[in-house]
Design a protein around this motif. Structure first.
Motif, PDB file in Angstrom:
ATOM      1  N   PHE A 169       0.841  -1.190   0.000  1.00 14.31           N
ATOM      2  CA  PHE A 169       0.000   0.000   0.000  1.00 14.31           C
ATOM      3  C   PHE A 169       0.876   1.240   0.000  1.00 14.31           C
ATOM      4  O   PHE A 169       1.887   1.307   0.719  1.00 14.31           O
ATOM      5  CB  PHE A 169      -0.922   0.007   1.215  1.00 14.31           C
ATOM      6  CG  PHE A 169      -1.981  -1.055   1.165  1.00 14.31           C
ATOM      7  CD1 PHE A 169      -3.224  -0.789   0.614  1.00 14.31           C
ATOM      8  CD2 PHE A 169      -1.718  -2.333   1.646  1.00 14.31           C
ATOM      9  CE1 PHE A 169      -4.201  -1.766   0.554  1.00 14.31           C
ATOM     10  CE2 PHE A 169      -2.689  -3.323   1.582  1.00 14.31           C
ATOM     11  CZ  PHE A 169      -3.930  -3.040   1.029  1.00 14.31           C
ATOM     12  N   GLY A 171       1.123   5.501   0.406  1.00 11.53           N
ATOM     13  CA  GLY A 171       0.475   6.667   0.987  1.00 11.53           C
ATOM     14  C   GLY A 171      -0.156   7.540  -0.087  1.00 11.53           C
ATOM     15  O   GLY A 171       0.255   7.518  -1.257  1.00 11.53           O
ATOM     16  N   LYS A 172      -1.148   8.309   0.302  1.00  7.11           N
ATOM     17  CA  LYS A 172      -1.920   9.081  -0.674  1.00  7.11           C
ATOM     18  C   LYS A 172      -1.088  10.120  -1.419  1.00  7.11           C
ATOM     19  O   LYS A 172      -1.492  10.587  -2.485  1.00  7.11           O
ATOM     20  CB  LYS A 172      -3.099   9.765   0.026  1.00  7.11           C
ATOM     21  CG  LYS A 172      -4.195   8.786   0.433  1.00  7.11           C
ATOM     22  CD  LYS A 172      -5.389   9.481   1.064  1.00  7.11           C
ATOM     23  CE  LYS A 172      -6.492   8.480   1.378  1.00  7.11           C
ATOM     24  NZ  LYS A 172      -7.663   9.128   2.040  1.00  7.11           N
ATOM     25  N   SER A 174       1.896   9.449  -2.619  1.00 10.77           N
ATOM     26  CA  SER A 174       2.869   8.725  -3.443  1.00 10.77           C
ATOM     27  C   SER A 174       2.529   8.855  -4.926  1.00 10.77           C
ATOM     28  O   SER A 174       1.359   8.778  -5.321  1.00 10.77           O
ATOM     29  CB  SER A 174       2.895   7.247  -3.044  1.00 10.77           C
ATOM     30  OG  SER A 174       3.689   6.510  -3.943  1.00 10.77           O
ATOM     31  N   LEU A 230      -0.478   6.439   5.968  1.00  9.60           N
ATOM     32  CA  LEU A 230      -0.954   6.143   4.620  1.00  9.60           C
ATOM     33  C   LEU A 230      -1.883   7.241   4.093  1.00  9.60           C
ATOM     34  O   LEU A 230      -2.047   7.382   2.878  1.00  9.60           O
ATOM     35  CB  LEU A 230      -1.676   4.794   4.595  1.00  9.60           C
ATOM     36  CG  LEU A 230      -0.781   3.559   4.623  1.00  9.60           C
ATOM     37  CD1 LEU A 230      -1.622   2.295   4.744  1.00  9.60           C
ATOM     38  CD2 LEU A 230       0.099   3.488   3.389  1.00  9.60           C
ATOM     39  N   ASN A 231      -2.479   7.977   4.975  1.00 11.21           N
ATOM     40  CA  ASN A 231      -3.379   9.052   4.562  1.00 11.21           C
ATOM     41  C   ASN A 231      -2.673  10.394   4.432  1.00 11.21           C
ATOM     42  O   ASN A 231      -3.244  11.331   3.868  1.00 11.21           O
ATOM     43  CB  ASN A 231      -4.546   9.177   5.553  1.00 11.21           C
ATOM     44  CG  ASN A 231      -5.667   8.213   5.252  1.00 11.21           C
ATOM     45  OD1 ASN A 231      -6.350   8.337   4.237  1.00 11.21           O
ATOM     46  ND2 ASN A 231      -5.846   7.232   6.118  1.00 11.21           N
ATOM     47  N   LEU A 236       5.353   3.666   1.937  1.00  6.79           N
ATOM     48  CA  LEU A 236       4.825   2.363   1.534  1.00  6.79           C
ATOM     49  C   LEU A 236       4.867   1.405   2.717  1.00  6.79           C
ATOM     50  O   LEU A 236       5.724   1.521   3.596  1.00  6.79           O
ATOM     51  CB  LEU A 236       5.650   1.776   0.381  1.00  6.79           C
ATOM     52  CG  LEU A 236       5.222   2.129  -1.064  1.00  6.79           C
ATOM     53  CD1 LEU A 236       5.261   3.633  -1.277  1.00  6.79           C
ATOM     54  CD2 LEU A 236       6.107   1.413  -2.077  1.00  6.79           C
ATOM     55  N   ILE A 250      -8.425   3.080   3.899  1.00  7.25           N
ATOM     56  CA  ILE A 250      -7.486   3.013   2.780  1.00  7.25           C
ATOM     57  C   ILE A 250      -8.281   2.820   1.500  1.00  7.25           C
ATOM     58  O   ILE A 250      -9.160   1.951   1.436  1.00  7.25           O
ATOM     59  CB  ILE A 250      -6.483   1.859   2.964  1.00  7.25           C
ATOM     60  CG1 ILE A 250      -5.764   1.971   4.316  1.00  7.25           C
ATOM     61  CG2 ILE A 250      -5.457   1.837   1.833  1.00  7.25           C
ATOM     62  CD1 ILE A 250      -4.883   0.789   4.636  1.00  7.25           C
ATOM     63  N   GLN A 254      -4.886   2.602  -3.496  1.00 14.14           N
ATOM     64  CA  GLN A 254      -3.617   2.680  -2.766  1.00 14.14           C
ATOM     65  C   GLN A 254      -2.891   1.347  -2.723  1.00 14.14           C
ATOM     66  O   GLN A 254      -1.711   1.299  -2.357  1.00 14.14           O
ATOM     67  CB  GLN A 254      -3.853   3.185  -1.338  1.00 14.14           C
ATOM     68  CG  GLN A 254      -4.194   4.663  -1.256  1.00 14.14           C
ATOM     69  CD  GLN A 254      -4.385   5.132   0.166  1.00 14.14           C
ATOM     70  OE1 GLN A 254      -5.515   5.278   0.641  1.00 14.14           O
ATOM     71  NE2 GLN A 254      -3.288   5.362   0.880  1.00 14.14           N
TER      72      GLN A 254
END
Length: 307
Positions: A169, A171-172, A174, A230-231, A236, A250, A254
């Motif tokens: 996953f 992060g937003k 990325s 991640l937000n 990663l 999530i 993502q």
């Protein structure tokens, strides 16, 4: 020996101060001092000594304080058992839970257990490796945790109930999100990584996709911080894909496609002690938990994973 003396000693050691211990015990300092002297007469040696910051236990004092801690815990538990009996409950069961499972399934799990009127459930969240140890020590009746672990598993029964695979996953923030096609391994190595479940005891290493560079941050027994990053960042992480997406925290985009074979299995199993498997109450609760978890496995989307 009067167990109350050991309980009082345990509270003094925990507080590090006679005056603070008196506040917790609702007694005067002369009364507590007499109790400590009575215990020291029984031992024939001091159980406490003064330090710059208050009082600390001597060697024998520390050992006796540990016994006092257990007496305190057993006393509290005994009072709760009496309350349960007066309330009409038949038994109490302690269930260990993987942190991500709890976060993803808290609503369904709570509703399911509250519908059962016969039993009390004590839910305990923590890393799989630590909770397996608690189960082997007899402190857990059941454990919902990853099925594939390197921890010692002697005398344990494992029933695989929820299918899952590891996914990567981003992060937003990325640039890899919405990338068409698989991301090459050399590009993955240039990313900022974090580790979730750092001490969970997974069979597969979590660092092979990140290359030789160390992850910037690692979490054990925590999922809220992982979801926050991640937000808010471009970092990663590898997570059980279905459970991660079940949280609703999530977005499906993502989860990025990476070069090579699919991620390793991250199935969830119901662990229990083999020696207690035939007890009628254990069988009933096993059936209750199995019904919950297999039902969630059947209704949860596979999100394109090869399960």
């Amino acid at each position: 020996m009067n167990p109350n003396l050991l309980k009082q000693l345990a509270i003094v050691v925990k507080q590090g101060s006679l005056s603070r211990a008196c506040e917790q015990l609702y007694i005067t300092q002369p009364t507590l001092t007499r109790s400590i002297k009575q215990l020291e007469m029984k031992v024939g040696a001091p159980v406490l000594k003064r330090s710059r910051h208050g009082v600390i236990p001597t060697e024998i004092g520390a050992r006796l304080a540990q016994i006092g801690e257990r007496i305190l815990a057993d006393t509290d538990h005994g009072e709760e058992v009496i309350r349960q009996w007066h309330s009409g409950y038949h038994n109490e069961f302690t269930l260990g839970i993987d942190p991500l499972w709890e976060f993803a399934a808290y609503r369904e799990m709570s509703d399911h257990f509250l519908r059962e009127k016969r039993y009390v459930f004590h839910l305990r969240t923590g890393s799989a490796a630590a909770q397996i140890g608690l189960m082997q020590a007899g402190e857990l009746d059941f454990l919902l945790a990853p099925a594939h672990l390197t921890v010692a598993q002697e005398s344990l029964q494992r029933d695989l109930l929820f299918r899952d695979r590891s996914g990567v996953f981003a992060g937003k923030k990325s640039s890899l999100i919405r990338r068409k096609g698989a991301v090459a391994l050399d590009e993955l190595e240039r990313q900022n990584w974090m580790i979730a479940g750092a001490s969970a005891g997974f069979l597969d290493g979590q660092g092979e996709l990140a290359g030789p560079t160390a992850a910037r941050i690692a979490f054990t027994g925590s999922i809220r911080s992982v979801l926050h990053l991640l937000n808010t960042t471009d970092m990663l992480v590898r997570l059980p894909a279905r459970l991660a997406l079940m949280t609703g925290e999530i977005a499906p985009e993502q989860m990025i496609e990476v070069e090579g074979k699919p991620g390793p299995r991250r199935d969830i199993a119901l662990w229990s002690r083999t020696e207690e498997g035939e007890r009628p109450e254990i069988l009933k609760v096993r059936e209750l938990i199995t019904e919950l978890v297999t039902g969630m496995d059947q209704k949860t989307p596979t999100f394109g994973l090869d399960l």
